[in-house]
Design an enzyme around this catalytic site. Structure first.
Site, PDB file in Angstrom:
ATOM      1  N   GLU A 271       0.850  -1.197   0.000  1.00 58.37           N
ATOM      2  CA  GLU A 271       0.000   0.000   0.000  1.00 58.37           C
ATOM      3  C   GLU A 271       0.886   1.249   0.000  1.00 58.37           C
ATOM      4  O   GLU A 271       1.995   1.225   0.538  1.00 58.37           O
ATOM      5  CB  GLU A 271      -0.886  -0.071   1.256  1.00 58.37           C
ATOM      6  CG  GLU A 271      -1.655   1.177   1.633  1.00 58.37           C
ATOM      7  CD  GLU A 271      -2.829   1.514   0.744  1.00 58.37           C
ATOM      8  OE1 GLU A 271      -2.617   1.570  -0.475  1.00 58.37           O
ATOM      9  OE2 GLU A 271      -3.927   1.752   1.273  1.00 58.37           O
ATOM     10  N   ASP A 272       0.419   2.326  -0.612  1.00 55.98           N
ATOM     11  CA  ASP A 272       1.211   3.560  -0.610  1.00 55.98           C
ATOM     12  C   ASP A 272       1.123   4.273   0.743  1.00 55.98           C
ATOM     13  O   ASP A 272       2.141   4.525   1.390  1.00 55.98           O
ATOM     14  CB  ASP A 272       0.815   4.493  -1.766  1.00 55.98           C
ATOM     15  CG  ASP A 272      -0.677   4.869  -1.776  1.00 55.98           C
ATOM     16  OD1 ASP A 272      -1.444   4.274  -0.995  1.00 55.98           O
ATOM     17  OD2 ASP A 272      -1.059   5.754  -2.556  1.00 55.98           O
TER      18      ASP A 272
ATOM     19  N   ASP B 166      -3.899   5.920   5.852  1.00 52.04           N
ATOM     20  CA  ASP B 166      -4.389   7.196   6.378  1.00 52.04           C
ATOM     21  C   ASP B 166      -5.448   6.868   7.449  1.00 52.04           C
ATOM     22  O   ASP B 166      -5.095   6.532   8.577  1.00 52.04           O
ATOM     23  CB  ASP B 166      -4.951   7.987   5.186  1.00 52.04           C
ATOM     24  CG  ASP B 166      -5.307   9.418   5.518  1.00 52.04           C
ATOM     25  OD1 ASP B 166      -4.519  10.082   6.195  1.00 52.04           O
ATOM     26  OD2 ASP B 166      -6.372   9.879   5.097  1.00 52.04           O
TER      27      ASP B 166
ATOM     28  N   LYS C 154       0.236   7.530   8.335  1.00 49.48           N
ATOM     29  CA  LYS C 154      -0.124   8.754   9.067  1.00 49.48           C
ATOM     30  C   LYS C 154      -0.891   8.313  10.315  1.00 49.48           C
ATOM     31  O   LYS C 154      -2.134   8.308  10.316  1.00 49.48           O
ATOM     32  CB  LYS C 154      -1.045   9.636   8.216  1.00 49.48           C
ATOM     33  CG  LYS C 154      -0.442  10.196   6.945  1.00 49.48           C
ATOM     34  CD  LYS C 154      -1.483  11.127   6.312  1.00 49.48           C
ATOM     35  CE  LYS C 154      -1.189  11.451   4.896  1.00 49.48           C
ATOM     36  NZ  LYS C 154      -2.303  12.160   4.230  1.00 49.48           N
TER      37      LYS C 154
ATOM     38  N   VAL D 187       0.446  14.464   0.910  1.00 43.25           N
ATOM     39  CA  VAL D 187       1.709  14.261   0.197  1.00 43.25           C
ATOM     40  C   VAL D 187       1.495  13.747  -1.221  1.00 43.25           C
ATOM     41  O   VAL D 187       0.457  13.156  -1.524  1.00 43.25           O
ATOM     42  CB  VAL D 187       2.648  13.296   0.973  1.00 43.25           C
ATOM     43  CG1 VAL D 187       3.058  13.894   2.302  1.00 43.25           C
ATOM     44  CG2 VAL D 187       2.009  11.930   1.162  1.00 43.25           C
TER      45      VAL D 187
ATOM     46  N   ASP E 104      -0.574  10.628  -5.845  1.00 44.31           N
ATOM     47  CA  ASP E 104      -1.099  11.755  -6.619  1.00 44.31           C
ATOM     48  C   ASP E 104      -1.909  12.741  -5.799  1.00 44.31           C
ATOM     49  O   ASP E 104      -2.363  12.446  -4.696  1.00 44.31           O
ATOM     50  CB  ASP E 104      -2.036  11.222  -7.705  1.00 44.31           C
ATOM     51  CG  ASP E 104      -3.373  10.760  -7.125  1.00 44.31           C
ATOM     52  OD1 ASP E 104      -3.359   9.912  -6.217  1.00 44.31           O
ATOM     53  OD2 ASP E 104      -4.423  11.271  -7.562  1.00 44.31           O
TER      54      ASP E 104
ATOM     55  N   ARG F 194       2.396  12.078  -9.728  1.00 43.79           N
ATOM     56  CA  ARG F 194       2.815  10.697  -9.433  1.00 43.79           C
ATOM     57  C   ARG F 194       4.257  10.454  -9.865  1.00 43.79           C
ATOM     58  O   ARG F 194       4.935   9.573  -9.358  1.00 43.79           O
ATOM     59  CB  ARG F 194       1.923   9.697 -10.180  1.00 43.79           C
ATOM     60  CG  ARG F 194       0.500   9.605  -9.673  1.00 43.79           C
ATOM     61  CD  ARG F 194      -0.171   8.367 -10.280  1.00 43.79           C
ATOM     62  NE  ARG F 194      -1.617   8.402 -10.177  1.00 43.79           N
ATOM     63  CZ  ARG F 194      -2.313   7.959  -9.130  1.00 43.79           C
ATOM     64  NH1 ARG F 194      -1.687   7.460  -8.095  1.00 43.79           N
ATOM     65  NH2 ARG F 194      -3.626   8.008  -9.127  1.00 43.79           N
TER      66      ARG F 194
HETATM   67  P1  IMP Z   1      -7.389   5.465   3.896  1.00 46.76           P
HETATM   68  O1  IMP Z   1      -8.459   4.501   3.476  1.00 46.76           O
HETATM   69  O2  IMP Z   1      -7.980   6.687   4.551  1.00 46.76           O
HETATM   70  O3  IMP Z   1      -6.334   4.831   4.749  1.00 46.76           O
HETATM   71  O4  IMP Z   1      -6.758   6.055   2.584  1.00 46.76           O
HETATM   72  C1  IMP Z   1      -5.739   5.428   1.923  1.00 46.76           C
HETATM   73  C2  IMP Z   1      -5.610   5.939   0.516  1.00 46.76           C
HETATM   74  O5  IMP Z   1      -5.921   7.332   0.436  1.00 46.76           O
HETATM   75  C3  IMP Z   1      -4.178   5.829   0.055  1.00 46.76           C
HETATM   76  O6  IMP Z   1      -3.948   4.581  -0.542  1.00 46.76           O
HETATM   77  C4  IMP Z   1      -4.067   6.976  -0.925  1.00 46.76           C
HETATM   78  O7  IMP Z   1      -4.522   6.571  -2.193  1.00 46.76           O
HETATM   79  C5  IMP Z   1      -5.013   8.018  -0.380  1.00 46.76           C
HETATM   80  N1  IMP Z   1      -4.268   9.013   0.430  1.00 46.76           N
HETATM   81  C6  IMP Z   1      -4.191   9.108   1.769  1.00 46.76           C
HETATM   82  N2  IMP Z   1      -3.406  10.124   2.145  1.00 46.76           N
HETATM   83  C7  IMP Z   1      -2.969  10.697   1.005  1.00 46.76           C
HETATM   84  C8  IMP Z   1      -2.082  11.794   0.716  1.00 46.76           C
HETATM   85  O8  IMP Z   1      -1.522  12.460   1.601  1.00 46.76           O
HETATM   86  N3  IMP Z   1      -1.857  12.048  -0.612  1.00 46.76           N
HETATM   87  C9  IMP Z   1      -2.434  11.357  -1.612  1.00 46.76           C
HETATM   88  N4  IMP Z   1      -3.247  10.307  -1.399  1.00 46.76           N
HETATM   89  C10 IMP Z   1      -3.517   9.983  -0.104  1.00 46.76           C
END
Ligand code: IMP
Length: 186
Positions: A101-102, A105, A133, A155, A161, A167
């Site tokens: 995973e990138d 969040d 994060k 970020v 992106d 990207r």
């Molecule tokens: P989550 O489901 O809230 O954990 O979101 C995860 C996904 O949200 C990541 O895989 C990213 O695609 C996107 N994401 C979360 N934070 C960022 C950021 O700071 N920049 C860009 N994409 C983000």
């Protein structure tokens, strides 16, 4: 479409990323030592650069597959509702699986994907996330391996992106708005 103007301040250099990716790959290689094949599952699209670098440093037989879950769209906030837009091509039942995973969040995306993949009966399933994060977390999910913990900043770069832009930046930077028009940001 008008975009709110922003600049990107470097947060993690390409050199630091490369060093961390190498270290993560060593740990992953050690953890899965003896596997007949490791299925590395990249979550599209944000992990495509990370997974490309990571698999080239993993010294094991590797299969690469991709899964796409809905994320933010063009916004900066999680929708909380996760849908699978593109499923895996291969079977993972009885296999060793590494989800890549990138960014973790809120954790909703990873939580949903991990539950889905676990329901298919892999032998072992671990997660490697480039960025975390922790202050944003709203679920109990935690990656097995994390590249960098970062503060609550938006970020971009290294595959990540903002509304499909940036990207291709080789480093990771944080978005800092400079303009007034925010019609594209929300
Ligand atoms: P989550 O489901 O809230 O954990 O979101 C995860 C996904 O949200 C990541 O895989 C990213 O695609 C996107 N994401 C979360 N934070 C960022 C950021 O700071 N920049 C860009 N994409 C983000």
């Amino acid at each position: 479409m008008p975009h709110r103007a922003y600049v990107i301040d470097e947060m993690i250099s390409a050199k630091s990323i490369a060093a961390r990716v190498e270290a993560l790959a060593k740990e992953i290689t050690r953890a899965f030592q003896g596997t007949d094949k490791l299925v590395v599952v990249g979550l599209l699209r944000g992990s495509f650069v990370f997974i490309a670098d990571l698999v080239r440093e993993i010294d094991l037989p590797v299969e690469v597959d991709f899964l796409e879950a809905s994320s933010y769209g063009d916004a900066m906030e999680s929708s909380r509702e996760v849908r699978i837009l593109k499923d895996l091509r291969g079977e993972i039942s009885g296999r060793d699986v590494l989800v890549v995973e990138d960014i973790v969040d809120t954790g909703f995306t990873l939580h949903h994907v991990v539950n889905l993949l676990r329901s298919r009966g892999p032998k072992r399933l671990e997660v490697c996330a480039l960025l975390d994060k922790p202050s944003r977390r709203e679920t109990a999910i935690k990656a097995t391996w994390t590249g960098f913990e970062i503060p609550d900043e938006f970020v971009v770069g290294y595959g990540i992106d903002f509304a499909q832009r940036n990207r291709n930046l080789p480093h990771i930077g944080k978005v800092r708005f400079t303009g007034e028009d925010d019609s594209a940001a929300r």
